[in-house]
Scaffold this motif. Structure first.
Motif, short mmCIF file in Angstrom:
data_model
loop_
_atom_site.label_atom_id
_atom_site.label_comp_id
_atom_site.label_asym_id
_atom_site.label_seq_id
_atom_site.Cartn_x
_atom_site.Cartn_y
_atom_site.Cartn_z
N LEU A 1 26.07 24.08 86.70
CA LEU A 1 28.08 23.51 86.58
C LEU A 1 28.35 25.25 85.91
CD1 LEU A 1 28.10 20.06 85.67
CD2 LEU A 1 27.79 20.89 87.59
N TYR A 2 27.74 25.74 84.59
CA TYR A 2 28.67 26.84 84.60
C TYR A 2 28.22 27.81 84.29
CZ TYR A 2 30.95 22.15 82.85
OH TYR A 2 31.45 21.30 83.20
N TYR B 1 30.59 17.44 86.56
CA TYR B 1 30.84 17.92 87.77
C TYR B 1 31.96 18.83 86.90
CZ TYR B 1 31.11 13.10 89.90
OH TYR B 1 30.62 12.09 90.42
N LYS B 2 31.86 20.70 88.71
CA LYS B 2 32.08 21.46 88.01
C LYS B 2 33.32 21.57 87.30
CE LYS B 2 31.19 26.23 89.31
NZ LYS B 2 30.61 26.83 90.54
N HIS B 3 34.11 21.26 88.40
CA HIS B 3 36.07 20.69 87.32
C HIS B 3 35.57 20.38 86.00
CE1 HIS B 3 35.63 16.99 89.50
NE2 HIS B 3 36.69 16.64 88.68
N ILE B 4 34.74 19.65 86.02
CA ILE B 4 35.48 19.01 84.38
C ILE B 4 34.58 20.05 82.92
CG2 ILE B 4 34.36 17.41 82.74
CD1 ILE B 4 33.95 15.40 85.07
N ILE B 5 35.53 20.53 82.42
CA ILE B 5 34.96 21.22 81.07
C ILE B 5 33.28 20.92 80.50
CG2 ILE B 5 36.60 20.18 79.52
CD1 ILE B 5 37.03 23.17 78.75
N TRP B 6 33.43 21.65 80.00
CA TRP B 6 32.23 21.51 79.62
C TRP B 6 31.95 20.17 78.14
CZ3 TRP B 6 31.15 22.32 74.08
CH2 TRP B 6 32.72 23.25 73.92
N THR C 1 30.06 12.68 84.03
CA THR C 1 31.06 14.01 83.56
C THR C 1 30.09 15.68 83.92
OG1 THR C 1 29.89 14.59 81.11
CG2 THR C 1 32.45 13.16 81.44
#
Length: 584
Positions: free
Chosen positions: A403-404, A473-478, A471
């Motif tokens: 994701l990040y 998902y890439k659009h959700i902050i770490w 949570t």
């Protein structure tokens, strides 16, 4: 109280250990007159009348000893049909109890195995004995509890240290991640084998020598791990490291029971529960930075070796805590000083045969897996939580990497919430223990009273995994997926603390075997999880892989609640015998 008072003229000849006249013993050293009076003439060899002080029938009765033998207590040595089960817990004025005196109370001596005779004198602790761990001041008990907890942290840290830098193994030996993952799994599998060696070993030679031997070997076998020229050598040595380091995971719980009374035992077990579940996170956190910044596999292992080596040195500061070993050492000293070969502990007088040792220490823990469904269900709950912890070590790198784009150093930081949640749980156990001690004053405890913590903690691993899936998902902050660790750490520690105490109370007569079963099953699942967890996330996706584990955790929530409500009935129906200890 003495059995015999010598003449006033003889009082200055009485050995410091007593003042009763016992049978004659031939002593080869004719110069040794410090502990005996001499009878001799020119035509007869010298003989010695040992002057020793032992308990009488009256003094034993005043201490509560009667014909009826009390049930064995946790950490009693495995003796078949003991004559004097109070030996390791009773404090007497003289420190010696003759088997003949026990016989006068109604205990059966004739027909007992091995070398117990009417003249056998069992060694006990003396009143307010400073060598009895239960008499240590509270600060000393907690100081040694702190050191023993760090021993567990050292072992658990080593199990996960390489998961913080698997790519260093891949690069050095040119292997896939599936192969490098085995370096973690094999050490955890070693944790399941080691208890079968170190548990019974500590009952024969004591806790302290086992810690010294096993951690010495653990420290040494880190050297070939760092210098191995091929992956095969690393895998074999990691397994051996797991076998050796497992003494901390197995025996520290027993050492804490040696030290603490019922009132403080639960809280000490809470600290013990914190260590094996939180220390692996420390291993991932520290070694993520080492691997990313140095790219050196050997440095990761050298740091682990240094940690193990420091604990190896520190463990020599911890005195022996196992009462049978302390009393065996005392009996040996008394035999030497008095020349009386009849002074011994019951463990020395009735040692287990090889067959009995194998059955008690190797066969019984494995037999429990088949014959004790109550133990199986509780151990399955513990194993699931332990397995999920190691699943996180491989799920987090996949999730945060995908994701990040995080590397191992930042991924390690994502585990900090797990440590925070576990720390909060330790604080919660303090409250639970205070409530438990209040309850002890009102009623007799049952094992199910220990499950309150597990009932509180049980929903949290499930909640954590649902949060992780929701949570991812890439659009959700770490912060979203990382926050799942807070709930998991809290529930994980409470569950282990509570279930560990439940096993100790439910299987008190066979506590060592029951705990060995627990470690065997827990480590088996913990070692297996890393082998398939990445494939599961690849196949099911980031959300459904977490949710699948969440649904499994949800089903296991029923375990502590069911046992709290129906545990006594289930134990009566499913257990082969009543393993609990009933106190009047």
């Amino acid at each position: 109280m003495p059995n015999y008072y010598p003449h006033k003229d003889e009082e200055d000849k009485i050995h410091s250990y007593g003042d009763i006249l016992s049978d004659k013993h031939s002593v080869p050293d004719s110069n040794n007159t410090s502990s005996s009076s001499t009878i001799s003439n020119d035509n007869e060899p010298k003989e010695y009348l040992q002057l020793e002080r032992t308990e009488t029938k009256k003094s034993l009765k005043s201490l509560g000893v009667s014909k009826e033998k009390p049930p064995p207590q946790i950490n009693d040595p495995p003796i078949e049909d003991p004559i004097f089960p109070e030996e390791y817990h009773l404090e007497t004025d003289t420190g010696l109890v003759r088997a003949k005196t026990l016989e006068s109370l109604g205990r059966t001596i004739s027909g007992s195995h091995h070398s117990v005779t009417d003249e056998t004198e069992f060694v006990t602790f003396k009143i307010d004995d400073p060598e009895n761990p239960h008499n240590w001041p509270m600060w000393k008990k907690w100081f040694y509890t702190f050191l023993l907890t760090w021993l567990v942290i050292s072992a658990a840290y080593g199990s996960s240290c390489l998961s913080g830098g698997l790519f260093t193994i891949n690069d050095k030996y040119h292997v896939s991640t599936e192969v490098s993952t085995l370096t973690v799994s094999l050490m955890v599998f070693g944790f399941s084998v080691g208890p079968l060696i170190w548990g019974p070993g500590s009952e024969i030679i004591g806790r302290r020598p086992i810690y010294f031997i096993s951690f010495g070997l653990y420290t040494i076998f880190n050297i070939p791990c760092a210098l191995s020229p091929n992956i095969g050598g690393l895998l074999v040595c990691r397994f051996i490291c797991g076998v050796c380091a497992s003494s901390a995971l197995t025996n520290v719980g027993a050492s804490l029971v040696d030290i603490h009374s019922e009132a403080s035992r639960g809280l000490s077990i809470a600290f013990f529960s914190f260590a094996p579940y939180s220390a692996p996170i420390l291993g991932v956190l520290v070694n993520g930075f080492i691997s990313v910044n140095t790219k050196r596999l050997d440095l990761i292992i050298w740091v682990n070796m240094a940690f193990a080596g420091v604990m190896w040195i520190i463990v020599t500061m911890i005195p022996e805590t196992y009462a049978p070993t302390i009393l065996k050492k005392r009996a040996k000293k008394l035999r030497k000083e008095t020349g009386n070969p009849n002074i011994k502990t019951e463990q020395e007088a009735q040692p287990l045969s090889i067959k009995e040792m194998v059955n008690t220490n190797l066969v019984l823990p494995l037999k429990f897996i088949v014959t004790e469904p109550v133990l199986d269900l509780v151990c399955a709950f513990i194993a699931l939580i332990y397995g999920l912890l190691y699943a996180f070590f491989f799920a987090y790198p996949y999730i945060f990497g995908k994701l990040y784009g995080y590397k191992d150093d930042k991924i390690g930081l994502m585990f900090i919430p797990v440590l925070i949640g576990a720390s909060i749980a330790v604080g919660t156990t303090y409250i639970l223990e205070k409530q438990y001690n209040v309850m002890l004053k009102k009623k007799k405890p049952v094992p199910e009273d220990r499950l309150v913590g597990a009932m509180i903690g049980a929903p949290f691993p499930c909640i954590a995994l649902f949060i992780l899936g929701a949570t991812s998902y890439k659009h959700i902050i770490w912060v979203g997926p990382a926050s799942s660790g807070l709930a998991f750490g809290f529930g994980m520690t409470l569950i282990y603390y509570s279930c560990n105490n439940y096993i100790l109370d439910s299987y008190a007569k066979r506590a060592a075997s029951a705990l060995a079963t627990k470690v065997f099953l827990r480590s088996g699942l913990g070692g297996a999880m890393p082998l398939f967890i990445t494939y599961m996330y690849q196949g099911l996706g980031l959300q459904w892989a977490s949710w699948l584990l969440a649904f499994v955790s949800l089903a296991m929530v029923l375990v502590p609640f069911s046992f709290y409500l129906y545990g006594a009935t289930l134990r009566a129906k499913w257990c082969k015998e009543d393993y609990t200890i009933h106190y009047d």
